[in-house]
Design a protein around this motif. Structure first.
Motif, short mmCIF file in Angstrom:
data_model
loop_
_atom_site.label_atom_id
_atom_site.label_comp_id
_atom_site.label_asym_id
_atom_site.label_seq_id
_atom_site.Cartn_x
_atom_site.Cartn_y
_atom_site.Cartn_z
N ARG A 28 37.84 39.43 44.89
CA ARG A 28 38.85 39.99 44.01
C ARG A 28 38.85 39.17 42.81
O ARG A 28 38.02 38.38 42.40
CB ARG A 28 40.11 39.53 44.73
N SER A 29 39.60 39.49 41.72
CA SER A 29 39.67 39.11 40.54
C SER A 29 40.26 37.52 40.55
O SER A 29 40.83 37.32 41.50
CB SER A 29 40.73 40.13 39.65
N SER A 30 39.81 36.87 39.47
CA SER A 30 40.34 35.60 39.39
C SER A 30 41.86 35.37 39.33
O SER A 30 42.51 34.40 40.30
CB SER A 30 39.75 34.81 38.00
N MET A 31 42.55 36.15 38.94
CA MET A 31 44.16 36.39 38.90
C MET A 31 44.67 36.56 40.38
O MET A 31 45.43 35.77 40.76
CB MET A 31 44.59 37.21 38.01
N GLU A 32 43.95 37.43 40.96
CA GLU A 32 44.21 37.67 42.38
C GLU A 32 44.14 36.55 43.29
O GLU A 32 44.72 36.10 44.02
CB GLU A 32 43.85 38.90 42.86
N TYR A 33 42.89 35.97 43.14
CA TYR A 33 42.33 34.73 44.08
C TYR A 33 43.38 33.74 43.89
O TYR A 33 43.96 33.15 44.92
CB TYR A 33 41.14 34.63 43.60
N LEU A 34 43.59 33.53 42.56
CA LEU A 34 44.52 32.16 42.19
C LEU A 34 45.86 32.40 42.71
O LEU A 34 46.62 31.38 43.13
CB LEU A 34 44.60 31.77 40.79
N PHE A 35 46.58 33.43 42.30
CA PHE A 35 48.16 33.50 42.25
C PHE A 35 48.54 34.24 43.55
O PHE A 35 49.82 34.08 43.96
CB PHE A 35 48.50 34.46 40.91
N VAL A 36 47.89 35.17 43.97
CA VAL A 36 48.19 35.92 45.33
C VAL A 36 47.91 35.23 46.64
O VAL A 36 48.68 35.11 47.52
CB VAL A 36 47.39 37.42 45.39
N GLY A 37 46.95 34.54 46.33
CA GLY A 37 46.45 33.49 47.32
C GLY A 37 44.90 33.83 47.87
O GLY A 37 44.47 35.04 47.37
#
Length: 140
Positions: A28-37
């Motif tokens: 997934r995108s960096s944002m998904e990986y970091l903030f969604v888990g």
């Protein structure tokens, strides 16, 4: 040519625990990986990422480097088992096909992804996915 193998989240977790030389890649995108888990122990290599939302031209090389770095295989494309996860299982199919076309022999993907499909209220995480099944995950 080898075929992409579909796994449920629970089957993927079991496979990763029991299969030597397996590596879970969160695409997934960096944002998904970091903030969604993300799944505990996963390696992040985006298939498509911001800011341009185009397919990562270095995706295959980055996967090969991650596998080689973890297992020191002489032939990572033949010896490793790469398990891919995305949000719902669609991007991981595309990425898996690209890895197979590049010569990787054991490529698997998690059908429901990390969050699963949307429910009738357009929410994810209520119908399936890694988190829904209570598998180990963490977030930033």
């Amino acid at each position: 040519m080898n075929k992409l193998i579909d796994l449920s989240p629970k089957a993927a977790y079991d496979y990763l625990q029991k299969t030597e030389g397996s590596l879970l890649i969160d695409i997934r995108s960096s944002m998904e990986y970091l903030f969604v888990g993300h799944p505990v122990g996963s390696v992040h290599i985006a298939w498509i990422d911001e800011p341009d939302w185009e397919v990562n031209p270095h995706f295959v090389a980055e996967i090969e480097r991650a596998v080689s770095g973890r297992y020191k295989y002489a032939a990572p494309k033949q010896d490793a088992a790469v398990v891919l996860i995305c949000r719902s299982g669609k991007r991981s199919q595309e990425a898996g096909e690209a890895l197979l076309a590049a010569g990787f022999e054991r490529v698997l993907h998690i059908e429901e992804g990390f969050e699963g499909e949307r429910d009738e209220h357009h929410h994810r995480g209520t119908l399936g996915g890694w988190r829904f099944h209570g598998l180990p995950w963490e977030q930033c």
